[in-house]
Design a protein around this motif. Structure first.
Motif, short mmCIF file in Angstrom:
data_model
loop_
_atom_site.label_atom_id
_atom_site.label_comp_id
_atom_site.label_asym_id
_atom_site.label_seq_id
_atom_site.Cartn_x
_atom_site.Cartn_y
_atom_site.Cartn_z
N UNK A 98 -10.38 -46.19 28.29
CA UNK A 98 -11.31 -45.16 28.76
C UNK A 98 -11.77 -44.30 27.59
N UNK A 99 -13.00 -43.82 27.66
CA UNK A 99 -13.49 -43.08 26.50
C UNK A 99 -13.36 -41.57 26.65
N UNK A 100 -12.69 -41.12 27.75
CA UNK A 100 -12.47 -39.68 27.83
C UNK A 100 -11.16 -39.27 27.16
N UNK A 101 -10.62 -40.19 26.32
CA UNK A 101 -9.39 -39.85 25.61
C UNK A 101 -9.74 -38.93 24.44
N UNK A 102 -9.12 -37.77 24.46
CA UNK A 102 -9.40 -36.79 23.41
C UNK A 102 -8.45 -36.96 22.23
N UNK A 103 -7.17 -37.11 22.56
CA UNK A 103 -6.14 -37.24 21.52
C UNK A 103 -5.37 -38.52 21.78
N UNK A 104 -5.24 -39.34 20.73
CA UNK A 104 -4.49 -40.60 20.91
C UNK A 104 -3.46 -40.74 19.80
N UNK A 105 -2.20 -40.94 20.20
CA UNK A 105 -1.14 -41.22 19.24
C UNK A 105 -0.74 -42.66 19.44
N UNK A 106 -0.68 -43.44 18.36
CA UNK A 106 -0.16 -44.79 18.51
C UNK A 106 0.92 -45.06 17.48
N UNK A 107 2.04 -45.53 17.97
CA UNK A 107 3.17 -45.91 17.12
C UNK A 107 3.65 -44.80 16.22
N UNK A 108 3.74 -43.59 16.75
CA UNK A 108 4.17 -42.47 15.92
C UNK A 108 5.70 -42.42 15.83
N UNK A 109 6.20 -42.45 14.61
CA UNK A 109 7.64 -42.35 14.37
C UNK A 109 7.90 -41.24 13.36
N UNK A 158 -2.80 -41.09 14.45
CA UNK A 158 -3.23 -40.03 15.36
C UNK A 158 -4.75 -39.93 15.28
N UNK A 159 -5.42 -39.93 16.45
CA UNK A 159 -6.88 -39.80 16.47
C UNK A 159 -7.30 -38.66 17.40
N UNK A 160 -8.32 -37.92 16.97
CA UNK A 160 -8.94 -36.94 17.86
C UNK A 160 -10.39 -37.37 18.07
N UNK A 161 -10.78 -37.57 19.30
CA UNK A 161 -12.10 -38.09 19.63
C UNK A 161 -12.45 -39.33 18.80
N UNK A 162 -11.46 -40.20 18.64
CA UNK A 162 -11.68 -41.47 17.96
C UNK A 162 -11.64 -41.41 16.45
N UNK A 194 -9.63 -30.66 12.95
CA UNK A 194 -9.87 -31.62 14.03
C UNK A 194 -9.83 -30.96 15.40
N UNK A 195 -9.46 -29.66 15.45
CA UNK A 195 -9.49 -28.95 16.72
C UNK A 195 -8.15 -28.86 17.42
N UNK A 196 -7.06 -29.15 16.70
CA UNK A 196 -5.73 -29.03 17.31
C UNK A 196 -5.21 -27.61 17.07
N UNK A 197 -4.76 -26.96 18.13
CA UNK A 197 -4.28 -25.58 18.03
C UNK A 197 -2.90 -25.45 18.67
N UNK A 198 -2.11 -24.51 18.16
CA UNK A 198 -0.69 -24.47 18.56
C UNK A 198 -0.22 -23.07 18.88
N UNK A 199 0.53 -22.99 19.95
CA UNK A 199 1.28 -21.77 20.22
C UNK A 199 2.74 -22.19 20.23
N UNK A 200 3.45 -21.84 19.15
CA UNK A 200 4.85 -22.26 19.06
C UNK A 200 5.71 -21.34 19.90
N UNK A 201 6.93 -21.81 20.17
CA UNK A 201 7.77 -21.08 21.11
C UNK A 201 8.04 -19.65 20.66
#
Ligand SMILES: Nc1ncnc2c1ncn2[C@@H]1O[C@H](COP(=O)(O)OP(=O)(O)OP(=O)(O)O)[C@@H](O)[C@H]1O
Ligand SMILES: [Mg+2]
Length: 517
Positions: free
Chosen positions: A1-12, A63-67, A81-88
């Motif tokens: 599907x093309x509505x995938x915004x963030x894709x992780x593959x084989x992340x170790x 790791x891909x953002x919008x492909x 790439x538009x990734x934002x974080x609120x850490x604990x």
């Protein structure tokens, strides 16, 4: 599907001593709330730190953002790439207001090193308006309510000075929030989703996860067990997915045996006063777990530390046939056999740089000493016993405390309280950040201790703790006990209703306040 915004593959991700993530695949869609769940130490925070560029993943991770592929281990790249974080821990500077806190990380308005304050403040106000929680932007962050602090951290993350935020990652944003504020934050999260932001949501609170998330991914031992829709899923099914075995219901009171009304009082406290608490009395009986509930500002948050002498307070304390009066102090509490267990988010909870064994040993040096000197061998042997008893993972006494996952830190904090063989245990938010399995072992442990001679006072912002452990609960409002619930009456609904009560306003007081309201 093309509505995938963030894709992780084989992340170790392999740390020197262990592999924290193994071959994880994950897809987050545009405009969805995607929860990330798993036991303590399963790799959630590591995954998030890989996304933020703080950790460089193993070669082959993608790791891909919008492909578009992301340069791994590069914080500026993640931001762009538009990734934002609120850490604990939110990472706010307590002495500064929202205006400065946002500026410090997202940048200030202005040119050539001169800050255009008026424009900057307008911008911060606008960001907070988008979050939807009104905050006084000049008030030091340390003096804001918990939900306001979260709002400032989210506003800061949403700043679009560095490009449009596409994915907002929230790592246990509600761990320290009282129930009413949790609801408020859920609304904020849904609002952001409806405006197309994808949210990754990490939480151990299963009800919350099922309530807010569209889909969820389960991590176990650094591997993904798959992604599931939350539709039609109940808490029992989710708990089983996370833990890998059937889990009895959280907050199940079936195993609680009532304390006989004539049970001997072990501890009596008279006229306890702190900044927030206005003269309360309490008695803890043999075999009992006494809960204390209350919203932020009710005095509940002061009470545990005050009882144990770690915060300024005065009271009359009777235990072991002895009564003392006046200022609270740690020495006085110890003399009465009280030990305090702090939540792992508390700065005084442990020394980050030191090992698990040292942290446990420090809480009671005589237990790990030989002829007056700390024996490393003895310290490790004692720590190993506690690691086994509480299920601290990894089972390594030499591991620096700071490298443990949140829930495992909490278990070490419990060990520090218990090692002194106290007469009475005072617990402050004892399950903050712990997973569902550990939560149940903590409930069983505290109840078991009460049955075998060490009763507890449990102050908690988490109602499950009170329903799951307490024989009796005192509900505080504005520093006074407004209700005492016991046995069958200790339910979430009754607690919430009591916590929401207001102290009656004396006749005439309204007029003095100018007749407003
Ligand atoms: N910097 C590090 N060096 C070595 N090991 C680490 C480091 N950071 C995390 N780990 C280990 O990696 C594993 C995963 O930890 P992580 O913090 O990702 O767990 P988590 O799922 O977030 O747990 P929690 O629910 O308790 O927060 C743990 O065993 C932890 O001890
Ligand atoms: Mg974590």
């Amino acid at each position: 599907m093309d509505d995938v915004r963030l894709r992780l593959s084989g992340v170790s991700k392999t740390f020197p001593a262990q592999r924290a993530l193994s071959d994880v695949d994950l897809e987050v869609r545009a405009g969805e709330v995607h929860a990330l769940v798993g036991e303590n130490g399963s790799g959630k925070s590591t995954l998030i730190k890989v996304l933020s560029g703080f950790h460089r993943p193993d070669p082959g991770s993608r790791i891909e953002v919008d492909g578009v592929g992301l340069d791994p281990g590069n914080p500026a790249g993640s931001l762009a790439a538009g990734l934002r974080f609120v850490h604990q821990d939110l990472g706010l500077v307590d002495e500064l207001g929202a205006a400065e806190n946002v500026g410090l990380s997202a940048g200030f308005e202005g040119k050539l090193g001169r800050i255009a304050w008026r424009a900057h403040r307008a911008r911060v106000r606008d960001l907070l308006a988008r979050v939807g929680v009104p905050v006084d932007i000049d008030r030091p962050a340390g003096r804001l309510a918990a939900v306001e602090r979260s709002a400032v951290a989210i506003a800061r993350a949403l700043d679009d000075r560095h490009g449009t935020p596409k994915v907002l990652v929230l790592d246990e944003p509600t761990a320290a929030l009282p129930p009413a504020e949790v609801d408020r934050l859920m609304q904020v999260v849904r609002g952001l989703r409806d405006r197309g932001v994808s949210i990754i949501y990490v939480s151990h609170r299963l009800g919350e996860v099922l309530g807010v998330a569209d889909r969820l991914t389960v991590l176990r031992d650094g591997r993904s067990l798959g992604t599931f829709s939350t539709e039609g899923m109940d808490e029992a099914a989710l708990a089983e997915l996370i833990v890998g075995r059937e889990v009895s219901e959280v907050g199940d009171r079936a195993g609680l045996t009532p304390v006989p009304p004539d049970a001997r009082p072990v501890l009596s406290v008279g006229d306890l006063r702190t900044d927030l608490v206005r003269g309360i009395d309490l008695t803890l009986r043999e075999g009992e777990v006494l809960g204390v509930a209350g919203i932020a500002g009710s005095g509940r948050e002061d009470l545990a530390e005050a009882l144990a002498g770690a915060a300024p307070a005065t009271m009359a304390l009777t235990a072991g046939g002895v009564t003392t009066t006046g200022q609270a102090s740690v020495a006085r509490a110890r003399q009465h056999g009280l030990a305090l267990v702090l939540p792992n988010s508390h700065p005084a909870c442990a020394v980050r740089e030191q090992s698990v064994a040292e942290n446990i040993g420090l809480a009671r040096p005589t237990a790990v000493a030989r002829r007056g000197w700390v024996s490393r061998r003895r310290e490790h042997a004692v720590a190993r016993e506690w690691i086994e008893r509480l299920g601290v993972s990894p089972r390594d006494p030499a591991r620096p405390y700071g490298l443990l996952s949140g829930g495992n830190k909490q278990k070490v904090s419990l060990a520090r309280g218990l090692i002194g063989a106290p007469e009475v245990l005072v617990l402050d938010d004892p399950t903050s950040g712990v997973d569902i399995g550990a939560r149940q072992s903590i409930y069983a442990l505290v109840r078991g201790l009460a049955a075998s001679g060490t009763p507890s006072v449990v102050c908690s912002s988490d109602l499950d703790d009170l329903v799951g452990m307490a024989d009796r609960v005192l509900v505080l409002v504005d520093g006074e006990v407004v209700e005492e619930l016991e046995g069958e009456d200790v339910t979430e609904a009754r607690l919430l209703a009591a916590m929401a009560r207001r102290r009656p306003v004396p006749v005439g007081a309204l007029a003095e306040m100018g007749g407003e309201r």
